[in-house]
Motif scaffolding. Structure first.
Motif, mmCIF file in Angstrom:
data_model
loop_
_atom_site.group_PDB
_atom_site.id
_atom_site.type_symbol
_atom_site.label_atom_id
_atom_site.label_comp_id
_atom_site.label_asym_id
_atom_site.label_seq_id
_atom_site.Cartn_x
_atom_site.Cartn_y
_atom_site.Cartn_z
ATOM 1 N N MET A 1 0.809 -1.218 0.000
ATOM 2 C CA MET A 1 0.000 0.000 0.000
ATOM 3 C C MET A 1 0.845 1.272 0.000
ATOM 4 S SD MET A 1 -3.255 -1.028 0.257
ATOM 5 C CE MET A 1 -4.124 0.350 0.990
ATOM 6 N N SER A 2 2.151 1.142 0.216
ATOM 7 C CA SER A 2 2.977 2.339 0.415
ATOM 8 C C SER A 2 3.038 3.223 -0.825
ATOM 9 C CB SER A 2 4.391 1.941 0.843
ATOM 10 O OG SER A 2 4.968 1.067 -0.108
ATOM 11 N N GLY A 3 2.914 2.646 -2.012
ATOM 12 C CA GLY A 3 2.997 3.459 -3.218
ATOM 13 C C GLY A 3 1.657 3.827 -3.812
ATOM 14 N N VAL A 4 0.578 3.490 -3.116
ATOM 15 C CA VAL A 4 -0.759 3.743 -3.646
ATOM 16 C C VAL A 4 -1.182 5.176 -3.320
ATOM 17 C CG1 VAL A 4 -3.175 3.022 -3.602
ATOM 18 C CG2 VAL A 4 -1.356 1.317 -3.370
ATOM 19 N N PRO B 1 -3.692 10.234 8.686
ATOM 20 C CA PRO B 1 -2.318 10.031 9.172
ATOM 21 C C PRO B 1 -1.884 8.571 9.274
ATOM 22 C CG PRO B 1 -3.765 10.703 10.973
ATOM 23 C CD PRO B 1 -4.550 10.856 9.707
ATOM 24 N N TYR B 2 -2.828 7.643 9.491
ATOM 25 C CA TYR B 2 -2.464 6.243 9.716
ATOM 26 C C TYR B 2 -2.558 5.470 8.397
ATOM 27 C CZ TYR B 2 -3.095 7.543 14.611
ATOM 28 O OH TYR B 2 -3.005 8.159 15.840
ATOM 29 N N GLN B 3 -1.574 5.692 7.513
ATOM 30 C CA GLN B 3 -1.597 5.067 6.196
ATOM 31 C C GLN B 3 -0.801 3.766 6.210
ATOM 32 O OE1 GLN B 3 -0.431 7.784 3.108
ATOM 33 N NE2 GLN B 3 -2.040 9.269 3.598
ATOM 34 N N LEU B 4 -1.428 2.710 5.728
ATOM 35 C CA LEU B 4 -0.813 1.388 5.700
ATOM 36 C C LEU B 4 0.367 1.323 4.743
ATOM 37 C CD1 LEU B 4 -4.130 -0.581 5.611
ATOM 38 C CD2 LEU B 4 -2.307 -1.141 7.219
ATOM 39 N N LEU C 1 -1.625 -6.253 9.469
ATOM 40 C CA LEU C 1 -1.497 -4.858 9.051
ATOM 41 C C LEU C 1 -0.056 -4.432 9.285
ATOM 42 C CD1 LEU C 1 -4.608 -3.436 10.985
ATOM 43 C CD2 LEU C 1 -4.590 -4.514 8.729
ATOM 44 N N ILE C 2 0.552 -3.781 8.302
ATOM 45 C CA ILE C 2 1.934 -3.323 8.413
ATOM 46 C C ILE C 2 1.977 -1.824 8.139
ATOM 47 C CG2 ILE C 2 4.268 -3.506 7.465
ATOM 48 C CD1 ILE C 2 3.633 -6.426 6.767
ATOM 49 N N ALA D 1 -7.988 3.029 -1.240
ATOM 50 C CA ALA D 1 -6.861 2.947 -0.304
ATOM 51 C C ALA D 1 -7.164 3.754 0.957
ATOM 52 C CB ALA D 1 -5.585 3.459 -0.968
ATOM 53 N N ASP D 2 -7.799 4.917 0.788
ATOM 54 C CA ASP D 2 -8.194 5.721 1.946
ATOM 55 C C ASP D 2 -9.199 4.962 2.812
ATOM 56 O OD1 ASP D 2 -6.969 8.489 1.175
ATOM 57 O OD2 ASP D 2 -8.057 7.850 -0.606
ATOM 58 N N ARG D 3 -10.145 4.302 2.158
ATOM 59 C CA ARG D 3 -11.151 3.549 2.909
ATOM 60 C C ARG D 3 -10.511 2.406 3.697
ATOM 61 N NH1 ARG D 3 -13.766 4.694 -2.149
ATOM 62 N NH2 ARG D 3 -15.508 6.145 -1.814
ATOM 63 N N ILE D 4 -9.551 1.738 3.087
ATOM 64 C CA ILE D 4 -8.853 0.654 3.789
ATOM 65 C C ILE D 4 -8.100 1.206 4.992
ATOM 66 C CG2 ILE D 4 -7.026 -1.071 3.600
ATOM 67 C CD1 ILE D 4 -7.839 -1.444 0.664
#
Length: 289
Positions: free
Chosen positions: A11-14, A21-24, A101-102, A151-154
Motif C-alpha cells: 500500500m505504500s505506493g498507492v 495520518p495512519y496510512q498502511l 497490518l503493516i 486505499a483511503d477507505r482501507i
C-alpha cells in the motif's frame, strides 16, 4: 472471516486522496500459514499488527517472545503487536489463519499515543459480529485497492479495527472491584442522561469499553438489560411528573424521551394497566385548587 484466497497488498505506493495520518504500508490475509517450529527475527523499519484468527493447536499453543516479554498459552483468536526494532521469536506454531497490518516505522510516534505499544503486546480477543463485519469490509476492498478512494477507505477501516481491538485489550481482565466501580460510574451517567438519545455503543466507547465488554459487564452488574433499565428510568420520571405537575401529557412524553403521547400511552397500558391520564387522576399529589 471468509476470503477467497491468500493475498498480500503493498500500500505504500498507492495514491491517497485524503491526508489520513495512519496510512498502511501493506496488508494481507493468509488462510493457511504453514507450521513453523522456531523463528527469531526483528523488523526495524515497520510496525506489524497480526490478528491470528484460528490455528492448529494439536501440538499445543505457540510460545511467543516480543520486546523481551514471553507470551504463552494465549488461545486463538489473539492479537500480536510487533513494535519497530523489537526482537521477535516464536516456537510451536501450527497452521493458522492470519490477518495482518503493516505500517512504516515513521508512524511509531503517533501510534504510541494510542497505547498500542503498552504491554501486553499479545492478547486474546472475542470475534464478535462487529469485528467480523469490519474484517469483511476491509477484505472486500482488496481486489480494488487501486481504485480512487479505496486505499483511503482501507486505511480508515483498519484504524477503526485497531481502535476496537485496543478497547478490548483495555477492558480485558478487569479486576472485579474495578469492574464494579466502572459500572457504578456508567450507571450514574445513564441516570443523568436517561432522557437523551443514548446509543449504548457510543456509551461503551466513552468509558473505554468495546460493545461486547459493556454488555458482558452490565449483565453481571444488573438483572435488567441496559435498554429496559433506561426505559424504567423514563417511565418512573413520567409517573413523577404526571402525579406532581399539570404539564401536558405530550410535553411529558417529549421531556422524558418517550416520543409521541400515543407511544407513551401504549407503554403505560402495558406497564400499569391504565392510560397516562388515568394514572394522573389516580396518583395526583396536587389539590383541586
Amino acid at each position: 472471516m471468509n476470503a477467497a484466497h491468500d493475498c498480500h497488498i503493498h500500500m505504500s505506493g498507492v495514491t491517497r486522496n485524503i491526508m489520513f495520518p495512519y496510512q498502511l504500508g501493506a496488508i494481507g490475509h493468509s488462510l493457511n500459514n504453514p507450521p513453523v517450529r522456531q523463528l527469531h527475527t526483528f523488523f526495524p523499519d515497520q510496525i506489524e499488527l497480526c490478528l491470528r484468527l484460528s490455528g492448529d493447536t494439536r501440538n499445543g499453543l505457540p510460545v511467543q517472545t516480543v520486546a523481551g516479554k514471553t507470551y504463552e498459552n494465549i488461545p486463538y483468536p489473539h492479537v500480536l503487536v510487533k513494535p519497530p526494532g523489537a526482537e521477535y521469536s516464536f516456537a510451536n506454531f501450527g497452521r493458522r489463519e492470519v490477518f495482518y497490518l503493516i505500517y512504516p516505522s515513521g508512524l511509531a510516534g503517533i501510534f504510541r499515543k494510542t497505547g498500542i505499544f503498552d504491554p501486553p503486546l499479545c492478547w486474546e480477543f472475542s470475534m464478535n459480529p462487529e469485528l467480523e463485519l469490519m474484517l469483511k469490509r476491509i477484505s472486500d476492498y482488496f481486489d480494488t485497492s487501486l481504485s480512487p478512494g479505496n486505499a483511503d477507505r482501507i486505511d480508515i477501516l483498519c484504524f477503526q479495527l485497531i481502535c476496537e481491538l485496543l478497547l478490548m485489550k483495555k477492558s480485558a481482565g478487569l479486576p472485579p472491584d474495578k469492574e464494579h466501580e466502572l459500572m457504578l460510574r456508567i450507571d450514574s451517567w445513564i441516570r443523568l442522561h436517561a432522557f437523551e438519545n443514548i446509543e449504548f455503543e457510543t456509551l461503551a466507547r466513552k468509558f473505554g469499553l468495546s460493545r461486547s465488554s459493556f454488555f458482558r459487564y452490565w449483565k453481571r452488574y444488573s438483572k435488567s438489560t441496559p435498554a429496559k433499565y433506561r426505559m424504567d428510568l423514563r417511565l418512573n420520571e413520567a409517573c413523577r411528573r404526571l402525579a406532581g405537575s399539570r404539564e401536558r401529557i405530550a410535553d411529558i412524553a417529549q421531556g422524558v424521551h418517550l416520543g409521541e403521547p400515543a407511544y407513551m400511552g401504549m407503554l403505560f397500558r402495558q406497564r400499569y394497566g391504565m392510560t397516562p391520564l388515568e394514572y394522573r387522576k389516580k396518583h395526583s399529589t396536587l389539590g383541586n385548587g
